[in-house]
Design a protein around this motif. Sequence first.
Motif, PDB file in Angstrom:
ATOM      1  N   ARG A 604     -11.780   1.177 -12.683  1.00 51.01           N
ATOM      2  CA  ARG A 604     -11.330   2.211 -13.624  1.00 51.01           C
ATOM      3  C   ARG A 604     -11.346   3.553 -12.896  1.00 51.01           C
ATOM      4  N   PRO A 605     -10.329   3.797 -12.072  1.00 48.17           N
ATOM      5  CA  PRO A 605     -10.371   4.931 -11.144  1.00 48.17           C
ATOM      6  C   PRO A 605     -10.504   6.289 -11.821  1.00 48.17           C
ATOM      7  N   ALA A 806       5.417   6.146 -15.012  1.00 48.87           N
ATOM      8  CA  ALA A 806       5.785   6.672 -13.694  1.00 48.87           C
ATOM      9  C   ALA A 806       4.554   7.152 -12.930  1.00 48.87           C
ATOM     10  N   VAL A 807       3.614   7.766 -13.632  1.00 47.45           N
ATOM     11  CA  VAL A 807       2.391   8.247 -12.975  1.00 47.45           C
ATOM     12  C   VAL A 807       1.556   7.064 -12.484  1.00 47.45           C
ATOM     13  N   ASP A 813      -1.790   2.088  -9.726  1.00 48.10           N
ATOM     14  CA  ASP A 813      -2.806   1.713 -10.718  1.00 48.10           C
ATOM     15  C   ASP A 813      -2.286   0.525 -11.538  1.00 48.10           C
ATOM     16  N   ARG A 814      -2.609  -0.700 -11.062  1.00 43.23           N
ATOM     17  CA  ARG A 814      -2.091  -1.895 -11.731  1.00 43.23           C
ATOM     18  C   ARG A 814      -2.659  -2.057 -13.135  1.00 43.23           C
ATOM     19  N   GLN A 847       1.130  -7.754 -13.790  1.00 41.90           N
ATOM     20  CA  GLN A 847       0.208  -6.694 -13.384  1.00 41.90           C
ATOM     21  C   GLN A 847      -1.215  -6.962 -13.884  1.00 41.90           C
ATOM     22  N   HIS A 848      -1.339  -7.528 -15.086  1.00 44.79           N
ATOM     23  CA  HIS A 848      -2.668  -7.888 -15.598  1.00 44.79           C
ATOM     24  C   HIS A 848      -3.344  -8.897 -14.666  1.00 44.79           C
TER      25      HIS A 848
END
Length: 904
Positions: A604-605, A806-807, A813-814, A847-848
């Motif tokens: 969780r960056p 887009a961010v 960030d998958r 992506q999950h």
Amino acid sequence: MEIRLLGPLEIRDNSGRTTRITSPRQRVVFAALAMRPGQVVSAEGLVDCLWGNDPPPTARETVHSHITRLRKNLPATERARIVTRAPGYSLDVEQQDVDLFRVRELHKAATECGDREKSVILLKEARALSGGDLLADVDSELLRQRHVPAWEEFLLQLTEAWVDAETASGNHAGVLGELRALVAGRPLAEQFRGRLVLALHATGQTAEALREYQHARRALIDGLGVEPGAYLRSVQQRILAAPAPPAEPKPALSPAELPHAIRGFVGRAPELAELDAVTGDAGIVVVHGMGGIGKTTTAIHWAHHVRDRFPDGQLYLDLRGFDHTEAPMRPAEALPRLLHSIGVPPGSVPPTVDEQAARLRSLLADRRTLVLLDNAADAEQVRPLLPGGRRCLVLVTSRTRLSALIAREHAASVRLGPFSPDESTDLLAGYLGPARLRADQAGVAALTAYCGHVPLALSIVAARALEDPELSLSDLTTQLRAGQRLDAFELPGENLRTVFSWSYRALSPAAARLFRLLAVHPGQTLSAPSAAALAGADRAGDALAELTRAHLLDRHAGDRYRCHDLLRDYAAELVAEDPEESLARQRVLDWYLHTVAATEPWLRPHRPPFDLVEPITTVTPPAFSGNQDAMRWCEAEQANLVAAIDDAAGHGLHVHAWQLALALSTFCYVGKRRRDWLATSEVGLRSARAAGDAKAEGALLACLGSAHGVNGQHDDAIGYYRQALPLHRATGDHDREPVTLNSMAVAYAETRRFEPALAAFTQARELHRDRGNALGEALALMNIALASSSLGRLTAATAHNREALAVFRRRGDRYHTAICLANLAETYALRDDHRRAVDRYRQAIEQHVLAGNAFGRARTLMNLGRSLSRLGEPDQARDCWRHARTVFEEIGDPQAAEASALLG
């Protein structure tokens, strides 16, 4: 670096740590490189080894992928040994680092040394190394065709050289068993037939030698239609012309030394069946397990069961390997006893241990005898007592695994663990009678669990129960729990604590120290890195291996270890007197705290950081390679982390407790570990308050709010968030304030209060933007899109989702990319654009999977199924719901019921 290609492929680094390559194709690649150490193997050559004449179109790329993964699977210190060199790859090791080349070097040295005694030693070492089959678990027909036939031919040369060296030294009896086995497998090999005939003659069995010659002649005539060759005929002539040597004394007795059969023996059906299976052709079997587990009882019971298979007698020796009153029995004492038992008069026992061992091998070479060597300390104690022939069976019991005996003598291994609950009940019933057990079934379950299902502990407690027939088993258990646990297992002459002490006293100082400290380690299992942290060492592999061999630890899946409850209680008694206890506790808590904190940037960056407590020694967390690697570590250590939080709080280490709880909450959030999240957050909050840290209290209040929210208790969650926000502002925790606002808005949205949700999301976005936090702003945008969608503002929702997406994609960030794609898909579904929704749902699921978010994957599968159903694809929809239900069940999520309802 040591590489074993003989037997299962293994790699051992300089620290002694063994690595096994689990991927079959990676084993092929590594074996192909190891068969040519230091030389380049072309990529095309590796393709041939992997696929033969039918490679896939992407074969070269797949080889490169296998090389990359191989490097990662090797110990960190050894990864650079796989070198890319045109036109392929090489393994940067010396020939002597690979076992089969080492065997060849030993053979060459033995044949060139000119020293008879040294030659025997070198050849024995070569044979010990060559025990396993070449490329045993390497699935490559090409590699086998290239290397195995030549290796098998070399092994015959090695055996021939060893036989010649031994007989030149006068050890004719020592080679009889091997020669018999070779002749049985190769009846037309005249060089081995001739050597067997000579060895029989040299040991006084001239008549048998001449019969063996006739057997050889008949085999050659029947098989090849030829008479024996010049060598075999010359052997016969030498025997006929020579005077007969003195015969070995024949055993006068058929001993029956097994201790009395065990009355009332129960359980061990799988282990007895395993003994039947591994002893079909006789040989050596090691029965091993922790003290008190019933090794001797089981071995004696089985030996009586099969004694008819051994008409030439049954020998028994207690080797006293773990005895608190006498030293272990040395071969100098054991060998004369065995020789006396088979009829050798005291005056005829040879003077030296080597001569005694040779005489024992000669006398037992052709006899079917069972030898039970009980309570062995190590392989060196056992090895001189082994018969030479293959008709005998040696059954060894030990508290250690006797790995050297398994490796060199190819002994089979049967491990005894604790009883099953049913076996424990049967043992008690044998003492107390079925009626007493039926009268108190709850007491039976409690008592057997209290005994840890250890047979000796159960027997001692059963004897105590016999002293008071009126006492219920439940009351007995209550009485036992009132004192120290190990005190319950004491009777005159039987004491479980003393039994454990024998194993403990046999340990090296380093292993004994680690065993004591195990009582301090939180949780039921440990890993090598956490054990090293506990001991304050760079590594703990050697000590762990020693404890495992001594059955004071059990090794479980991967590199995890577990200590039996009763052994842990014994370790706790030992460490209570150790001044290092508190330091060890802080060291291991430091390691867990700094390591779980190191997973947060991957899981969780955007999570606001906090300053970790300074460790008392240097902590180097693992270098996580990505999200999935961090998730795997957390999943493996989850139970220990929960225990560490309780342990820290219980010992007044409140800063460790609240920091561990806060750091673990990231994994609990991503992995939806609901119960643990609630429990650890409550402990963390109490510790933050006990430490007088208002900033930490605010963080834990917000954490507890999120834990309640995930559990569907949204009103409770909002209450905790409202308590947290003033503390964030008062303590200047500006990073956490917008996060808590965002979480509170989610709780509003979950209770369908979308206007206050939208307001809180918007406020959170403004705070993130003011602080230049692009990721935080993107998260708020994604949630604004959710609230807008729920208010029917679908165009705005789509725009906000795309801006946030887009961010996330720019940042790689998958985790949030997957969530945003799923939200965008739901927006399309609300507009009845299910084809576009299906496309976005499938992208989200990919992506999950990459992010390791099982909960998100299951939720997205549910919604994908709904859109597929609306598109007239009921079979695909049901597949999605079935898959979602399986995932929900695996992670313990109640939404599995919702999936079941959709399936009907």
